[in-house]
Design a protein around this motif. Sequence first.
Motif, PDB file in Angstrom:
ATOM      1  N   LYS A 125      11.834  67.906  -1.481  1.00 36.89           N
ATOM      2  CA  LYS A 125      12.294  67.259  -2.699  1.00 36.89           C
ATOM      3  C   LYS A 125      12.801  68.283  -3.702  1.00 36.89           C
ATOM      4  O   LYS A 125      13.783  68.054  -4.405  1.00 36.89           O
ATOM      5  CB  LYS A 125      11.173  66.420  -3.308  1.00 36.89           C
ATOM      6  N   ARG A 126      12.113  69.419  -3.758  1.00 40.87           N
ATOM      7  CA  ARG A 126      12.553  70.458  -4.680  1.00 40.87           C
ATOM      8  C   ARG A 126      13.911  71.012  -4.278  1.00 40.87           C
ATOM      9  O   ARG A 126      14.717  71.371  -5.128  1.00 40.87           O
ATOM     10  CB  ARG A 126      11.512  71.587  -4.747  1.00 40.87           C
ATOM     11  N   LEU A 179      14.143  78.174  -1.358  1.00 36.71           N
ATOM     12  CA  LEU A 179      13.322  76.979  -1.121  1.00 36.71           C
ATOM     13  C   LEU A 179      13.446  76.508   0.327  1.00 36.71           C
ATOM     14  O   LEU A 179      12.472  76.048   0.933  1.00 36.71           O
ATOM     15  CB  LEU A 179      13.712  75.859  -2.082  1.00 36.71           C
ATOM     16  N   LYS A 180      14.622  76.632   0.904  1.00 27.34           N
ATOM     17  CA  LYS A 180      14.790  76.289   2.323  1.00 27.34           C
ATOM     18  C   LYS A 180      13.968  77.221   3.209  1.00 27.34           C
ATOM     19  O   LYS A 180      13.350  76.788   4.192  1.00 27.34           O
ATOM     20  CB  LYS A 180      16.267  76.350   2.713  1.00 27.34           C
ATOM     21  N   THR A 181      13.956  78.504   2.866  1.00 27.49           N
ATOM     22  CA  THR A 181      13.156  79.458   3.626  1.00 27.49           C
ATOM     23  C   THR A 181      11.676  79.104   3.551  1.00 27.49           C
ATOM     24  O   THR A 181      10.959  79.132   4.557  1.00 27.49           O
ATOM     25  CB  THR A 181      13.377  80.889   3.098  1.00 27.49           C
ATOM     26  N   LEU A 182      11.217  78.733   2.371  1.00 26.84           N
ATOM     27  CA  LEU A 182       9.810  78.375   2.198  1.00 26.84           C
ATOM     28  C   LEU A 182       9.445  77.124   2.989  1.00 26.84           C
ATOM     29  O   LEU A 182       8.374  77.039   3.590  1.00 26.84           O
ATOM     30  CB  LEU A 182       9.512  78.191   0.720  1.00 26.84           C
ATOM     31  N   LYS A 183      10.328  76.151   2.993  1.00 26.37           N
ATOM     32  CA  LYS A 183      10.104  74.944   3.802  1.00 26.37           C
ATOM     33  C   LYS A 183      10.056  75.309   5.284  1.00 26.37           C
ATOM     34  O   LYS A 183       9.200  74.808   6.039  1.00 26.37           O
ATOM     35  CB  LYS A 183      11.231  73.937   3.533  1.00 26.37           C
ATOM     36  N   ARG A 184      10.942  76.176   5.705  1.00 20.18           N
ATOM     37  CA  ARG A 184      10.979  76.604   7.107  1.00 20.18           C
ATOM     38  C   ARG A 184       9.676  77.299   7.493  1.00 20.18           C
ATOM     39  O   ARG A 184       9.126  77.085   8.588  1.00 20.18           O
ATOM     40  CB  ARG A 184      12.177  77.533   7.302  1.00 20.18           C
ATOM     41  N   LEU A 185       9.159  78.148   6.615  1.00 20.47           N
ATOM     42  CA  LEU A 185       7.918  78.857   6.900  1.00 20.47           C
ATOM     43  C   LEU A 185       6.734  77.906   6.954  1.00 20.47           C
ATOM     44  O   LEU A 185       5.827  78.076   7.777  1.00 20.47           O
ATOM     45  CB  LEU A 185       7.686  79.934   5.836  1.00 20.47           C
ATOM     46  N   ASP A 210      23.829  84.468  -8.541  1.00 24.38           N
ATOM     47  CA  ASP A 210      24.279  83.201  -7.968  1.00 24.38           C
ATOM     48  C   ASP A 210      23.144  82.182  -8.018  1.00 24.38           C
ATOM     49  O   ASP A 210      22.102  82.382  -7.379  1.00 24.38           O
ATOM     50  CB  ASP A 210      24.721  83.424  -6.527  1.00 24.38           C
ATOM     51  N   PRO A 211      23.286  81.078  -8.750  1.00 29.41           N
ATOM     52  CA  PRO A 211      22.203  80.095  -8.840  1.00 29.41           C
ATOM     53  C   PRO A 211      21.904  79.383  -7.532  1.00 29.41           C
ATOM     54  O   PRO A 211      20.832  78.806  -7.361  1.00 29.41           O
ATOM     55  CB  PRO A 211      22.711  79.118  -9.902  1.00 29.41           C
ATOM     56  N   GLU A 212      22.844  79.408  -6.585  1.00 26.70           N
ATOM     57  CA  GLU A 212      22.608  78.777  -5.285  1.00 26.70           C
ATOM     58  C   GLU A 212      21.448  79.444  -4.544  1.00 26.70           C
ATOM     59  O   GLU A 212      20.900  78.875  -3.600  1.00 26.70           O
ATOM     60  CB  GLU A 212      23.870  78.855  -4.424  1.00 26.70           C
ATOM     61  N   ALA A 213      21.050  80.657  -4.983  1.00 28.15           N
ATOM     62  CA  ALA A 213      19.943  81.362  -4.332  1.00 28.15           C
ATOM     63  C   ALA A 213      18.649  80.563  -4.421  1.00 28.15           C
ATOM     64  O   ALA A 213      17.789  80.667  -3.539  1.00 28.15           O
ATOM     65  CB  ALA A 213      19.759  82.733  -4.971  1.00 28.15           C
ATOM     66  N   THR A 214      18.502  79.752  -5.471  1.00 35.06           N
ATOM     67  CA  THR A 214      17.314  78.917  -5.599  1.00 35.06           C
ATOM     68  C   THR A 214      17.184  77.994  -4.402  1.00 35.06           C
ATOM     69  O   THR A 214      16.087  77.785  -3.860  1.00 35.06           O
ATOM     70  CB  THR A 214      17.376  78.088  -6.894  1.00 35.06           C
ATOM     71  N   ILE A 215      18.288  77.445  -3.970  1.00 34.46           N
ATOM     72  CA  ILE A 215      18.280  76.544  -2.812  1.00 34.46           C
ATOM     73  C   ILE A 215      17.917  77.317  -1.558  1.00 34.46           C
ATOM     74  O   ILE A 215      17.112  76.870  -0.737  1.00 34.46           O
ATOM     75  CB  ILE A 215      19.646  75.859  -2.651  1.00 34.46           C
ATOM     76  N   GLY A 216      18.486  78.513  -1.405  1.00 35.59           N
ATOM     77  CA  GLY A 216      18.240  79.312  -0.211  1.00 35.59           C
ATOM     78  C   GLY A 216      16.781  79.676  -0.041  1.00 35.59           C
ATOM     79  O   GLY A 216      16.220  79.546   1.064  1.00 35.59           O
TER      80      GLY A 216
END
Length: 487
Positions: free
Chosen positions: A245-246, A209-215, A201-207
């Motif tokens: 932005k990413r 990156l959100k985790t990384l921003k949260r951390l 699932d390509p949506e995993a890229t978004i998931g």
Amino acid sequence: MKFRPLALMTIAALLGVSGCATNPVSKNHDFVLMSEKAELELGQQGAAQVAKQMPLLPENDPLVRYVDKVGQKVAAKADRPELYYRFHVVDDATINAFALPGGYIYIHRGLLNHMNNEAELAAVLGHEIGHVTARHAVKQYTKAQAYQLGMAVTSVFLPIPYGSNMLTDMVAMAVIQGYGREAELQSDQLSITYITRAGYDPEATIGILKTLKRLADLDKKEKIDAGDKVEEYHGAFASHPETEKRIREAVKLSEQSQLQHGIVNHREMLAALDGYPYGDNPDQGAIIGQRFLHPDLGIQLDFPKDWVITNTPTAVNARLRKEDVYFMMKVKELSKHQTPEEVLREVFPGQKLFGIVQSGEQSGMQHAEAMIRMSAPHVSQAMIISHVFLKGSKAFVVSMWSKRDAFEQYRDQFSQISRSFRNYDKQIDGDVPRIHLYTWQAGDSWQQLAKKDGEVLGHFTAEKLAALNGMDVNEQPASGTLIKVVQ
């Protein structure tokens, strides 16, 4: 840990060919100063250095085999399928992944711990594979030639530095320059392409990156809470597109591709992480709430509730929250039999030691303590109380300090910490924090789970548990969802 760079003369010998080469991804002609043969040889030598100086899990470790299985599936759909791709897990808590030229991919266990499905793992590995297939390291080398630089290591995602001393100052400049916004976005796009071809699932890229921003936000919040100065890191990640932005760029690219959802594998990813340490390799020590323990060295000690503890490869550091009051513990390897007082005088040569106490034993270890007036980290006019505990051929030097005129205010806390220094026994004192699986129940909350397990991750345990599961602390999974907890 230090990464010894290849000698510039060695790298120069590897170059061989310079000029235009066809980029395997874009099919355009790139001006580069490194042949593919040199690229592959450089990757091999860099991988040998990494193996010597980073804590890698063995190839037959179940988590490594799982990462390799997913990585090979993605690599088979990449633009340079003729390469042998090798996937490794760095056994520490760092939130990062990186690639060496020629197909050597590394992902830290700290980043793996925060993944919540196999598609997210595929997305990160796909990003690193993208750096290899697009020859970003080779392009960076070409740019760096104006500075007579040698080698660039691709590194992704967050401004959380790992091993800033890994490279010499000049070579580090190449990494600090980064690959630029265009290269990082290209790797994001290549990742989406590769994992989609592999059925994920390509949506995993978004998931992820959100985790990384949260951390990143949580790391900043912890520093502010402790009273530490918060600065934007300008190291190897500085030129990468800002995470927010990413996220937006990845969403846009995913929407434009109009791709169908694919494999996610939430339970498979969590099962692969079950039982692994949450933090660093236990051989490096662990923080459990307000306690630090080191299974390999067999010692532990406790801190009062308002102390913030940090474990590094060279020392254990702590600070009283928002106060100029500090702690440091280092280990000194002895070459001959010495008394604790002799060790103190070696640690503080030329300094006048006040109130030396040779107190015999504490927890079966010879012990001495003294006070020293001198400059200390963060406090120019400090009063230091330093303890030495002897255990076999090792001397544990435990030092605490504050401003001289405030020392008496904190003496009781210093004494409480030093008196807690004792031996560690896993059977009696428990294991390091590890990831375990739990099924979310109706009425659960992150705060409740944090309290249930004794705030094992410290002041922000609830926020860290939520981030571990890809959520904010005010979000909750559906009842019956399998999640990760730390016990």
